[in-house]
Design a protein around this motif. Structure first.
Motif, PDB file in Angstrom:
ATOM      1  N   CYS A  74       0.748  -1.275   0.006  1.00 26.40           N
ATOM      2  CA  CYS A  74       0.082  -0.050  -0.017  1.00 26.40           C
ATOM      3  C   CYS A  74       0.726   1.352   0.056  1.00 26.40           C
ATOM      4  CB  CYS A  74      -0.922   0.007   1.177  1.00 26.40           C
ATOM      5  SG  CYS A  74      -0.175  -0.048   2.962  1.00 26.40           S
ATOM      6  N   ASN A  75       2.374   1.181  -0.170  1.00 28.90           N
ATOM      7  CA  ASN A  75       2.938   2.450   0.027  1.00 28.90           C
ATOM      8  C   ASN A  75       2.917   3.171  -1.343  1.00 28.90           C
ATOM      9  OD1 ASN A  75       5.341   3.961   0.835  1.00 28.90           O
ATOM     10  ND2 ASN A  75       6.605   2.893  -0.598  1.00 28.90           N
ATOM     11  N   THR A  76       2.676   4.368  -1.108  1.00 27.51           N
ATOM     12  CA  THR A  76       2.376   5.320  -2.303  1.00 27.51           C
ATOM     13  C   THR A  76       3.682   6.176  -2.754  1.00 27.51           C
ATOM     14  OG1 THR A  76       1.568   7.063  -0.970  1.00 27.51           O
ATOM     15  CG2 THR A  76      -0.073   5.619  -1.700  1.00 27.51           C
ATOM     16  N   ASN A  77       4.904   5.875  -2.120  1.00 27.29           N
ATOM     17  CA  ASN A  77       5.723   6.708  -2.315  1.00 27.29           C
ATOM     18  C   ASN A  77       5.732   7.901  -2.273  1.00 27.29           C
ATOM     19  OD1 ASN A  77       7.740   4.255  -2.299  1.00 27.29           O
ATOM     20  ND2 ASN A  77       6.755   4.157  -4.542  1.00 27.29           N
ATOM     21  N   GLN A  78       4.991   8.636  -1.793  1.00 26.84           N
ATOM     22  CA  GLN A  78       4.775  10.044  -1.616  1.00 26.84           C
ATOM     23  C   GLN A  78       5.749  10.629  -0.888  1.00 26.84           C
ATOM     24  OE1 GLN A  78       2.491  12.078  -3.244  1.00 26.84           O
ATOM     25  NE2 GLN A  78       1.920  10.153  -4.313  1.00 26.84           N
ATOM     26  N   VAL A  79       6.286  11.940  -1.179  1.00 20.79           N
ATOM     27  CA  VAL A  79       7.281  12.566  -0.537  1.00 20.79           C
ATOM     28  C   VAL A  79       7.005  14.224  -0.798  1.00 20.79           C
ATOM     29  CG1 VAL A  79       9.083  11.175  -0.841  1.00 20.79           C
ATOM     30  CG2 VAL A  79       8.918  12.683  -2.433  1.00 20.79           C
ATOM     31  N   PRO A  80       7.479  15.287  -0.095  1.00 13.93           N
ATOM     32  CA  PRO A  80       7.120  16.442  -0.261  1.00 13.93           C
ATOM     33  C   PRO A  80       7.726  17.196  -1.733  1.00 13.93           C
ATOM     34  CG  PRO A  80       8.008  16.124   1.590  1.00 13.93           C
ATOM     35  CD  PRO A  80       8.333  15.003   1.088  1.00 13.93           C
ATOM     36  N   LEU A 139      13.608  19.399   2.745  1.00 17.18           N
ATOM     37  CA  LEU A 139      13.617  18.725   1.495  1.00 17.18           C
ATOM     38  C   LEU A 139      14.831  17.779   1.426  1.00 17.18           C
ATOM     39  CD1 LEU A 139      12.339  21.465  -1.042  1.00 17.18           C
ATOM     40  CD2 LEU A 139      10.813  19.783   0.306  1.00 17.18           C
ATOM     41  N   ARG A 140      15.883  18.108   1.599  1.00 20.01           N
ATOM     42  CA  ARG A 140      17.143  17.648   1.701  1.00 20.01           C
ATOM     43  C   ARG A 140      17.176  16.413   2.573  1.00 20.01           C
ATOM     44  NH1 ARG A 140      19.870  21.330   2.311  1.00 20.01           N
ATOM     45  NH2 ARG A 140      20.632  22.036   0.261  1.00 20.01           N
ATOM     46  N   ALA A 141      16.416  17.011   3.774  1.00 20.38           N
ATOM     47  CA  ALA A 141      16.556  15.667   5.047  1.00 20.38           C
ATOM     48  C   ALA A 141      15.582  14.476   4.377  1.00 20.38           C
ATOM     49  CB  ALA A 141      15.939  16.421   6.078  1.00 20.38           C
ATOM     50  N   HIS A 176      10.789  12.311  -9.740  1.00 23.28           N
ATOM     51  CA  HIS A 176       9.296  12.411 -10.171  1.00 23.28           C
ATOM     52  C   HIS A 176       8.560  13.476  -9.514  1.00 23.28           C
ATOM     53  CE1 HIS A 176       5.475  10.795 -11.394  1.00 23.28           C
ATOM     54  NE2 HIS A 176       5.139  10.826 -10.196  1.00 23.28           N
ATOM     55  N   HIS A 177       8.925  13.834  -8.242  1.00 27.78           N
ATOM     56  CA  HIS A 177       8.501  15.000  -7.627  1.00 27.78           C
ATOM     57  C   HIS A 177       9.222  16.247  -7.773  1.00 27.78           C
ATOM     58  CE1 HIS A 177       6.738  11.494  -5.688  1.00 27.78           C
ATOM     59  NE2 HIS A 177       5.676  12.157  -5.236  1.00 27.78           N
ATOM     60  N   GLY A 178       9.786  16.291  -8.596  1.00 29.48           N
ATOM     61  CA  GLY A 178      10.304  17.802  -9.335  1.00 29.48           C
ATOM     62  C   GLY A 178      11.634  18.052  -8.516  1.00 29.48           C
ATOM     63  N   TYR A 179      12.331  17.051  -7.912  1.00 29.92           N
ATOM     64  CA  TYR A 179      13.617  17.580  -7.346  1.00 29.92           C
ATOM     65  C   TYR A 179      14.826  17.559  -8.508  1.00 29.92           C
ATOM     66  CZ  TYR A 179      11.953  16.580  -2.692  1.00 29.92           C
ATOM     67  OH  TYR A 179      11.355  16.668  -1.469  1.00 29.92           O
ATOM     68  N   PRO A 180      15.724  18.478  -8.572  1.00 29.60           N
ATOM     69  CA  PRO A 180      16.726  18.267  -9.622  1.00 29.60           C
ATOM     70  C   PRO A 180      17.594  17.232  -9.194  1.00 29.60           C
ATOM     71  CG  PRO A 180      16.368  20.755  -8.607  1.00 29.60           C
ATOM     72  CD  PRO A 180      15.619  19.607  -7.832  1.00 29.60           C
ATOM     73  N   ARG A 226      21.918  -2.416  -2.560  1.00 31.43           N
ATOM     74  CA  ARG A 226      22.028  -0.888  -2.329  1.00 31.43           C
ATOM     75  C   ARG A 226      21.887   0.006  -3.503  1.00 31.43           C
ATOM     76  NH1 ARG A 226      27.179   0.486   1.196  1.00 31.43           N
ATOM     77  NH2 ARG A 226      25.944  -1.284   2.711  1.00 31.43           N
ATOM     78  N   GLN A 227      22.583  -0.407  -4.622  1.00 33.62           N
ATOM     79  CA  GLN A 227      22.706   0.226  -5.729  1.00 33.62           C
ATOM     80  C   GLN A 227      21.525   0.558  -6.432  1.00 33.62           C
ATOM     81  OE1 GLN A 227      25.278   2.386  -6.787  1.00 33.62           O
ATOM     82  NE2 GLN A 227      23.577   3.518  -7.928  1.00 33.62           N
ATOM     83  N   GLN A 228      20.459  -0.734  -6.345  1.00 33.56           N
ATOM     84  CA  GLN A 228      19.204  -0.503  -6.778  1.00 33.56           C
ATOM     85  C   GLN A 228      18.035   0.409  -6.261  1.00 33.56           C
ATOM     86  OE1 GLN A 228      18.066  -4.666  -6.788  1.00 33.56           O
ATOM     87  NE2 GLN A 228      19.007  -4.893  -9.022  1.00 33.56           N
ATOM     88  N   GLU A 229      18.295   0.380  -4.680  1.00 29.82           N
ATOM     89  CA  GLU A 229      17.639   1.364  -3.762  1.00 29.82           C
ATOM     90  C   GLU A 229      17.862   2.752  -3.959  1.00 29.82           C
ATOM     91  OE1 GLU A 229      14.933   2.109  -1.134  1.00 29.82           O
ATOM     92  OE2 GLU A 229      15.325   0.132  -1.867  1.00 29.82           O
ATOM     93  N   LEU A 230      19.320   3.045  -4.333  1.00 29.19           N
ATOM     94  CA  LEU A 230      19.566   4.391  -4.535  1.00 29.19           C
ATOM     95  C   LEU A 230      19.267   4.766  -5.676  1.00 29.19           C
ATOM     96  CD1 LEU A 230      23.349   4.416  -3.200  1.00 29.19           C
ATOM     97  CD2 LEU A 230      21.240   5.336  -2.061  1.00 29.19           C
ATOM     98  N   ASP A 231      18.976   4.118  -6.839  1.00 31.48           N
ATOM     99  CA  ASP A 231      18.493   4.271  -8.076  1.00 31.48           C
ATOM    100  C   ASP A 231      16.906   4.432  -7.988  1.00 31.48           C
ATOM    101  OD1 ASP A 231      20.986   3.951  -9.223  1.00 31.48           O
ATOM    102  OD2 ASP A 231      20.596   1.995 -10.092  1.00 31.48           O
ATOM    103  N   PHE A 232      16.394   3.803  -7.338  1.00 33.38           N
ATOM    104  CA  PHE A 232      15.025   4.040  -6.849  1.00 33.38           C
ATOM    105  C   PHE A 232      14.717   5.250  -6.057  1.00 33.38           C
ATOM    106  CE2 PHE A 232      11.222   3.822  -3.937  1.00 33.38           C
ATOM    107  CZ  PHE A 232      10.190   3.330  -4.712  1.00 33.38           C
ATOM    108  N   ILE A 233      15.525   5.608  -5.131  1.00 33.08           N
ATOM    109  CA  ILE A 233      15.354   6.871  -4.661  1.00 33.08           C
ATOM    110  C   ILE A 233      15.717   7.956  -5.655  1.00 33.08           C
ATOM    111  CG2 ILE A 233      16.629   8.497  -2.695  1.00 33.08           C
ATOM    112  CD1 ILE A 233      17.019   6.117  -1.275  1.00 33.08           C
ATOM    113  N   ARG A 234      16.633   8.231  -6.433  1.00 33.63           N
ATOM    114  CA  ARG A 234      16.762   9.099  -7.398  1.00 33.63           C
ATOM    115  C   ARG A 234      15.593   9.144  -8.214  1.00 33.63           C
ATOM    116  NH1 ARG A 234      22.051   6.568  -7.387  1.00 33.63           N
ATOM    117  NH2 ARG A 234      23.776   7.965  -6.742  1.00 33.63           N
TER     118      ARG A 234
END
Length: 354
Positions: free
Chosen positions: A190-196, A207-209, A241-245, A228-236
């Motif tokens: 049910c995780n929506t991956n929503q962030v500010p 935002l950086r935190a 997707h939410h507008g972060y450069p 670890r690399q797959q998770e970091l790529d997912f974070i990027r």
């Protein structure tokens, strides 16, 4: 614990036990009796923090538990409720009392498994969630769980078994591979991956935190470089997707890696080129670009501005609904008391003899 259990990887299975409604299910009188005994056995440690005797501490705890009230505003009337069983989830002592009781409850956990023909190689608990390395058939496991539930009528546990050699525990996914346990980040379906959003009306450091917290979890939880690399790529991808450069994301990830590397090596952070005394922190409402200008000017005189939201959802929804205790019923207050001898008011709570 998992890294030290390599000999039991293939002979056991992962089992998760969950205590249903732990706080409301704790038998308070039994818990207070256990606490009273432990306080008596540790009188010296208790005397370092309070002059009260063990029985007095236990009695005060009992009074607080037995007199836990809630007030609901029903129109113009107030409805008062008193909790009659278990512990209140909002009390500061509830986690401690529950932890002490569950430590007593789980004392013979391994012995019961042995009596059923199984074996508990190791187990750990975080709040109401157990992670168990269990050896035995499904029938033995079922018998063991039934015995656990029959120990105390108020404590009931449910089980989750590993599927395809995987089991999620809290926010970690544990996998049995060959002769070792591997871990990575786990997200519920049910995780929506929503962030500010990057364009949200908030200070940049928040935002950086958000990026750094996800990055820290990825580095700590992922036991293999590939995961670890797959998770970091997912974070990027998630934050982009939410507008972060991209540059903003990579900078936060690199800073997190550096800080964790220094912390793991027990090295102090590199000194700043411009060393100044600790600034005075002042909290002010966030005002967009004007806040950053004011922050730069304040830093020149040794003041560090910290932003706070001017209006929060909690202040809008809960300010009127929350019950406020009248001042005459509050503690740590010096009252003005009218003397019954009719000599006039007396301050500081001191009433002369009439």
């Amino acid at each position: 614990m998992l890294q030290n259990m390599t000999h039991a990887v293939n002979s056991c299975r992962l089992v998760s036990l969950d205590v249903e409604a732990m706080f409301p299910s704790i038998p308070t009188q039994t818990a207070i009796s256990l606490i009273r005994t432990q306080l008596r056995d540790n009188r010296d440690a208790l005397s370092d923090v309070t002059c009260l005797k063990p029985d007095a501490v236990a009695d005060l705890l009992n009074i607080s538990i037995q007199n836990c009230h809630a007030v609901i505003q029903d129109g113009d009337k107030e409805r008062w409720f008193r909790q009659t069983t278990g512990l209140a989830m909002g009390k500061s002592y509830s986690p401690v009392v529950a932890d002490l009781y569950m430590g007593h409850w789980e004392a013979d956990l391994e012995l019961l498994a042995a009596n059923c023909g199984g074996r508990v190689h190791a187990f750990c608990r975080y709040a109401d969630d157990y992670l168990v390395l269990f050896e035995g058939s499904d029938d033995i496991l079922s018998t063991w769980v039934n015995q656990l539930n029959s120990k105390d009528s108020s404590i009931n546990v449910t089980t989750d078994l590993e599927v395809n050699r995987q089991l999620p525990y809290l926010d970690i996914c544990i996998t049995r591979r060959d002769d070792k346990f591997c871990t990575k980040v786990y997200r519920k379906s049910c995780n929506t991956n929503q962030v500010p959003a990057f364009s949200s009306y908030t200070e940049t450091r928040y935002l950086r935190a958000a990026i750094r917290s996800d990055c820290t979890r990825a580095i700590r939880y992922c036991s293999s470089m590939r995961d670890r690399q797959q998770e970091l790529d997912f974070i990027r991808q998630k934050f982009h997707h939410h507008g972060y450069p991209r540059s903003f994301i990579d900078s936060a990830i690199q800073k997190t890696r550096t800080d964790l590397r220094l912390k793991a090596r027990a090295l102090p952070a590199p000194p700043s080129a411009n060393s100044h005394p600790a600034p005075v922190r002042v909290s002010v409402p966030f005002a967009g670009p004007l806040f950053y200008q004011l922050k730069r000017e304040a830093s020149k005189i040794g003041i560090q501005l910290v932003s706070k939201p001017s209006v929060t959802i909690g202040s809008l929804l809960c300010s009127k609904a929350k019950h406020h205790l009248p001042k005459l019923q509050q503690s740590n207050v010096i009252y003005r008391i009218e003397c019954s001898c009719q000599r006039g008011p007396v301050d500081n709570g001191i009433i002369p003899r009439s």
